[in-house]
Write an enzyme that holds these catalytic residues in place. Structure first.
Site, short mmCIF file in Angstrom:
data_model
loop_
_atom_site.label_atom_id
_atom_site.label_comp_id
_atom_site.label_asym_id
_atom_site.label_seq_id
_atom_site.Cartn_x
_atom_site.Cartn_y
_atom_site.Cartn_z
N GLY A 22 55.66 -53.76 -30.82
CA GLY A 22 56.26 -52.80 -31.76
C GLY A 22 57.47 -52.14 -31.14
O GLY A 22 57.66 -52.14 -29.93
N GLY A 24 60.30 -48.76 -32.02
CA GLY A 24 60.70 -47.67 -32.92
C GLY A 24 62.05 -47.16 -32.51
O GLY A 24 62.78 -47.83 -31.78
N SER A 26 62.81 -44.79 -30.57
CA SER A 26 62.97 -44.35 -29.20
C SER A 26 62.14 -45.15 -28.21
O SER A 26 62.21 -44.90 -27.02
CB SER A 26 62.57 -42.88 -29.11
OG SER A 26 61.28 -42.71 -29.67
N ALA A 27 61.38 -46.08 -28.71
CA ALA A 27 60.43 -46.72 -27.79
C ALA A 27 60.17 -48.17 -28.14
O ALA A 27 60.39 -48.61 -29.26
CB ALA A 27 59.12 -45.95 -27.83
N VAL A 29 56.87 -50.80 -27.70
CA VAL A 29 55.44 -50.76 -27.38
C VAL A 29 54.99 -52.16 -26.96
O VAL A 29 55.33 -53.15 -27.62
CB VAL A 29 54.63 -50.26 -28.60
CG1 VAL A 29 53.14 -50.26 -28.29
CG2 VAL A 29 55.09 -48.85 -29.00
N LYS A 44 53.42 -47.50 -24.55
CA LYS A 44 54.67 -47.15 -25.24
C LYS A 44 55.68 -46.76 -24.18
O LYS A 44 55.45 -45.84 -23.40
CB LYS A 44 54.39 -45.98 -26.19
CG LYS A 44 55.58 -45.47 -26.94
CD LYS A 44 55.14 -44.49 -28.01
CE LYS A 44 56.33 -43.82 -28.66
NZ LYS A 44 55.94 -43.01 -29.81
N ASP A 138 55.82 -36.83 -39.00
CA ASP A 138 56.35 -38.19 -39.14
C ASP A 138 55.30 -39.13 -39.73
O ASP A 138 55.09 -40.25 -39.26
CB ASP A 138 56.84 -38.70 -37.78
CG ASP A 138 57.95 -39.76 -37.93
OD1 ASP A 138 58.48 -39.90 -39.04
OD2 ASP A 138 58.27 -40.43 -36.94
#
Ligand code: ATP
Length: 777
Positions: A22, A24, A26-27, A29, A44, A138
């Site tokens: 995954g 996102g 900012s990260a 995973v 993460k 969120d």
């Protein structure tokens, strides 16, 4: 301290990073192995250099994650810093997020039973969080994680806030945090403050997202979404356009009207009724969440008691079956990346990289935005959408409907119809796996326990870090090409609204650390295109990242010039519209423009004709002028624009000129036919063209003075001796007078024409300047 009293070390060598599962804002995973326990975990990795979140926020996330204890919330086992990354170790959710699942296999959203279960579990998590004094901030499908047994957990506390900070219990918060499509109106209104009810709004949006496969407004640029959220009616479920619900509804109503439902057996009857009423109560439940007045929204606890959740099935029944036959998560994620990369390539933008970079800078730069509603409105009015978009917006604006039957666009869903179940198992992955560069996923059980042999094998391999190794790159490149080919063969409705001038990336470059950017560019240059595209896709926001808009001044306050747009001119545009008659292309026609056009005496101006207006006539010598009426301009005003005003005048002016010339000819003809001695004399003196000698004129003419101001000469003729000659002379006089009038008219029209040309120049000059500064910006 980890699960069941287990302790997880904070030493990175105890962890082995495996596949990326995954990514996102900012990260990234990763699936990973915690070697001491041989247990699969998720890590993460937040790049501290790249993300805008400050360390306090990160610490807060880690702290919140480690303190919470609820079956529907992801708990952090531990967290520690590795180089420039923060690693957060947490349980691995083998089926990933609801967003990824929809992207890969349920582009139109889930079926109602699964939606019910997922929402109920999420609501339980929210109820717990709110009770603990937290606002998640969120909530969205991308943050709802699923496990193979059907477990549902809410994740990502990157933006969660504690309402009890500094002992200020129940304080309303004033920072702008969240993801545009899911953000509550009060979060967007500066200074209005918000509380846990903001999560309830996001929950309602998530419900629609799960039902449709994408969040409302997800196809629009973030700024547009912000404004739509504030200004439009709240979104809702629309049965007419939602296939899933309308099918049930129509079927039920049809059978009801034919009284068929009564003849059905009790089981079918009950089932149909349940589906029907569940659909209704779903709509009602969503409507309760999406009330603009936050005080009127129910609490999570109250919402849990809503009838919609009463008959929801346990997730192990309704959710678990969603992943049957799907390939492992990491392959799905890779497929999504490839699909997105192919889509990006298909868009054939001037520079896909530019777009991706600009989007990623949006993501980073968003935290530096000065949140100014006026600026937002100006920016939103600049957003160009294609006709289709405009139509849809209007529909949405008017009746707040959603296109469940439409090809989903925007980052939340892909418009490529990848048949996930078959295409997932492409040879590409086998190649990658057999290449030995990635662990033998076939040998892993879904939950992730590695057989000892594989663990040893993978341990000896190089760690999978931020970069990919060569072979996977190659494999991806070829698959990306395949994807592009496949995609080309399919009808793709690509999202187009993201390339407008609103992209703040163009003005927010300073928000990105130069060092990071340089190295990224260097990497990009060395990488094959598909790999680069994939990387950019990963970096590009799915608009699923948090939008953090702190109250701080910024240089990025949308300095782009405002120009008239041929696109939206809806309620968002507050520019004065006085005298606005019609909008056409880039120009608006105002009543002033129309007045100018009206000023032209169109009805009196003869039209130029292919047929000569001069006809033989006995009454006026050889020729008579037959003026043809210029038809009144029947064109609707919409056909008129600033460009066409001079063009419209031109034929009339030409006609006037022509008419004047023709009349001159007539007069000369008449004069010729009269052959006055003076005229001959004048002609001989060079004042008049030579006159042919006519038979009728016997020379005895009375003195008659004709003055033509336009031509600047005076003809003095003796009055004709005969009556006929006299009447002809009178006609000449009349004609001369008309000619004078027309000449005057012509002059004044010429003047107007010149003025209009000057105006036009000024306008086009201004437009060009505007465009130039647009291009510059
Ligand atoms: N524990 C986990 N197990 C499996 N997959 C996970 C896990 N945590 C996160 N993911 C996957 O990684 C994705 C990104 O994670 P996360 O939302 O935490 O990152 P982020 O950078 O904070 O994202 P954003 O800010 O965009 O919401 C998730 O959408 C999910 O698909």
């Amino acid at each position: 301290m980890g699960s069941m009293g287990k302790t997880y070390t904070v030493n990175p060598i105890d962890y082995k990073l495996l596949e990326e599962v995954g990514y996102g804002a900012s990260a990234v995973v990763y699936r990973a192995i915690y070697i001491p326990f041989n247990e699969v975990v998720a890590i993460k990795c937040l790049d501290l250099d790249r993300c805008n979140i400050n360390l306090d926020d990160i610490r807060r996330e880690a702290q919140t994650m480690s303190l919470i204890d609820h079956p529907n919330l992801i708990k952090a086992y531990c967290s520690f810093v590795v180089d420039h990354n923060l690693w957060v170790v947490m349980p691995f959710m083998a089926e990933g997020s609801c967003l990824h699942l929809m992207k890969i296999a349920y582009s139109d959203g889930f079926e109602e039973p699964a939606i019910g279960s997922i929402l109920k579990e999420t609501l339980k998590a929210l109820e717990y969080l709110h009770r603990q004094g937290h606002i998640h901030r969120d909530v969205k499908a991308g943050n709802i994680l699923l496990d193979t047994n059907g477990d549902v957990k809410l994740a990502d506390f990157g933006v969660s806030a504690c309402m009890f900070d500094a002992g200020d219990r129940q304080r309303s918060r004033n920072t702008f945090v969240g993801t545009p499509c899911w953000m509550a109106p009060e979060v967007l209104q500066p200074g209005s403050g918000y509380n846990s009810k903001a999560d309830i709004w996001s929950f309602g949006i998530t419900a629609l997202e799960l039902a449709h496969g994408h969040a409302p407004f997800s196809k629009y640029p973030p700024m547009k979404v912000l404004l739509m959220t504030i200004q439009n009616a709240p979104p809702g479920l629309d049965y007419d356009r939602d296939k899933k619900f309308s099918k049930v509804l129509k079927l039920f109503l049809a059978r009801f009207s034919q009284q068929l439902i009564y003849s059905e057996n009790a089981f079918t009857y009950k089932k149909n009724c349940t589906i029907f009423f569940t659909g209704l109560s779903f709509k009602e439940m969503v409507a309760m969440c999406l009330v603009k007045d936050q005080t009127k929204r129910p609490t999570a606890g109250k919402l849990l008691k809503h009838s919609f959740f009463k008959h929801v099935k346990p997730p192990e029944l309704s959710v678990k079956k969603l992943f049957a036959d799907l390939p492992p998560l990491w392959n799905r994620v890779k497929a999504i990346q490839l699909k997105d990369a192919a889509q990006l390539a298909l868009k054939k933008m001037p520079s896909a990289e530019q777009e991706a970079l600009s989007q990623s800078e949006y993501q980073r730069g968003v935290s530096a935005w000065n949140f100014d509603l006026g600026d937002l409105k100006a920016q939103a009015s600049l957003v160009r959408d294609d006709d289709d978009d405009i139509l849809e917006t209007r529909e949405e604006d008017e009746s707040v409907k959603f296109g469940g039957d439409k090809v989903t666009t925007g980052s939340q869903s892909s418009s490529l119809n990848v048949n996930s179940k078959s295409e997932m198992q492409q040879a590409e992955y086998s190649r990658q796996l057999s290449g030995g560069k990635l662990p033998r996923v076939d040998n892993l059980n879904r939950k992730g326990r590695l057989p000892e042999s594989d663990l040893l094998e993978t341990s000896s391999q190089e760690k999978v870090g931020w970069k990919r190794n060569g072979s996977s790159t190659e494999a991806k490149a070829s698959t990306s090409e395949n994807d592009v080919m496949q995609a080309k063969a399919k009808t793709v409705k690509s999202r187009q609204t993201l390339s407008g001038p609103i992209m703040p990336g163009t003005v927010l470059s300073h928000s990105l650390s130069e060092r990071g950017r340089t190295s990224e560019r260097f990497e990009n240059e060395r990488q094959p295109t598909a790999e680069r595209a994939t990387r950019e896709i990963r970096k590009a926001p799915s608009f699923s990242g948090p939008l953090i808009l702190p109250n701080r001044a910024s240089a990025n306050s949308f300095s782009a010039p405002i120009k008239s747009s041929g696109g939206f001119r809806d309620s968002l545009d507050e520019k004065p519209k006085t005298n606005l008659v019609q909008i056409k292309g880039r120009f608006s026609v105002t009543s002033e423009n129309l007045d100018l056009v009206k000023d032209i005496p169109l009805s009196t101006v003869p039209r130029r004709s292919s047929q000569s207006p001069l006809k033989k006539s006995a009454s006026v010598g050889e020729w008579m002028f037959e003026p043809k009426q210029m038809p009144v301009n029947n064109q609707p005003p919409k056909e008129v624009n600033n460009n066409s005003v001079p063009a419209l005048l031109l034929p009339h002016l030409q006609n006037l000129f022509q008419q004047t010339s023709i009349q001159q000819d007539i007069i000369l003809n008449l004069l010729n036919s009269l052959q006055p001695a003076e005229a001959v004399e004048a002609a001989q003196n060079g004042k008049l063209p030579p006159l042919p000698r006519g038979s009728e004129n016997n020379g005895s003419v009375s003195r008659f003075s004709i003055y033509n101001s336009a031509l600047g000469f005076q003809i003095l003729v003796e009055s004709a001796s005969s009556e006929r000659e006299r009447s002809l002379l009178i006609k000449i006089t009349e004609l001369q007078n008309r000619m004078m009038n027309l000449t005057n008219e012509l002059n004044s029209e010429k003047l107007k024409y010149e003025q209009l040309q000057q105006q036009l120049k000024a306008i086009t000059g201004g437009e060009e300047n505007g465009e130039r500064s647009d291009v510059d910006s």
